[in-house]
Write a protein that holds these residues in place. Sequence first.
Motif, PDB file in Angstrom:
ATOM      1  N   SER A 193      -3.323  -1.893   5.285  1.00  0.00           N
ATOM      2  CA  SER A 193      -3.447  -3.063   4.457  1.00  0.00           C
ATOM      3  C   SER A 193      -3.902  -2.824   3.150  1.00  0.00           C
TER       4      SER A 193
ATOM      5  N   PHE B 247      -1.155  -3.476  -0.058  1.00  0.00           N
ATOM      6  CA  PHE B 247      -0.868  -4.736  -0.305  1.00  0.00           C
ATOM      7  C   PHE B 247      -0.411  -5.279  -1.776  1.00  0.00           C
TER       8      PHE B 247
ATOM      9  N   ASP C 247      -0.855   2.748  10.039  1.00  0.00           N
ATOM     10  CA  ASP C 247      -2.307   2.765  10.487  1.00  0.00           C
ATOM     11  C   ASP C 247      -2.525   4.221  11.116  1.00  0.00           C
TER      12      ASP C 247
ATOM     13  N   GLY D  94      -7.480   0.864  11.198  1.00  0.00           N
ATOM     14  CA  GLY D  94      -6.616  -0.236  11.227  1.00  0.00           C
ATOM     15  C   GLY D  94      -6.437  -0.799  12.686  1.00  0.00           C
TER      16      GLY D  94
ATOM     17  N   GLU E 199     -12.584  -2.016   5.457  1.00  0.00           N
ATOM     18  CA  GLU E 199     -11.554  -1.246   6.364  1.00  0.00           C
ATOM     19  C   GLU E 199     -12.506  -0.595   7.327  1.00  0.00           C
TER      20      GLU E 199
END
Length: 264
Positions: free
Chosen positions: A31, A34, A50, A55, A172
């Motif tokens: 993520s 992005f 991931d 993740g 995260e």
Amino acid sequence: MTPDILFHKTYQHPTSQEWVVFVHGAGGSSSLWFKQIKDYRQHYNLLLIDLRGHGRSNQLLKGLISKQYSFQDVTLDIINVLNHLNIAKAHFVALSLGTILVRNLAELAPQRVQTMVLGGAITRLDARSKILVKIGDWSKNIIPYMWLYQLFAYIVMPQKGQKQSRHLFIREAKKLCQKEFKKWFKLSADVNPMMRYFRDRELNIPTLYLMGEMDYMFLRPVKEMVKKHKFSQLLEIPDCGHVCNIEKPIEFNQYSLAFIQQHS
């Protein structure tokens, strides 16, 4: 998705046959790319992964993540995803500890790597890094891992302009459990021996190092290495620290895409 394959997400381009694979660093997830997706998907097929324990791969590979593992194991995870998707060759974009995995993948399977874009690359742990690792190793069974991770995030990304990067990585990292954090932390002991080998053995794969000029922990070793490697080049992004794809996404995307297109 089969249980022995890392969680991954793809973006298909209507005409391009080329792939770009994104590999995040320790404590992050896919993520964190992005700010790259919109620009990159205009030109290429994208694969975001991931890593194990991170993740949405946190719930996968339970039989594997219950054991200790090495850089080799984690690299083979990525190759398994490529095989699963029948991706024979790709451009790789990586950040921080992910740059070591991509460089190791290029060592194991050079025919599968068209170019490497290594952002915030780790090529050697300096004296400050080693002290930080030793402190963490001594206290990892005493102090909650999130305290350690937040401390590391502030040391590696201390500037005011890096607030968003720190926040995203800490967010995260909360998805990691304490055991997973310890396993990834132990990999740091393998960084210098592995990177010493990589410094002495250059591959003839076009490589771009994208570094923030304020990445005070990792920039100098990259400068030293690039001087010795004829297939590598370094671009420093002004007013930028370690996590350059988030801090300066416009520059990161512009430089990295231009490099990849040059070698497409």
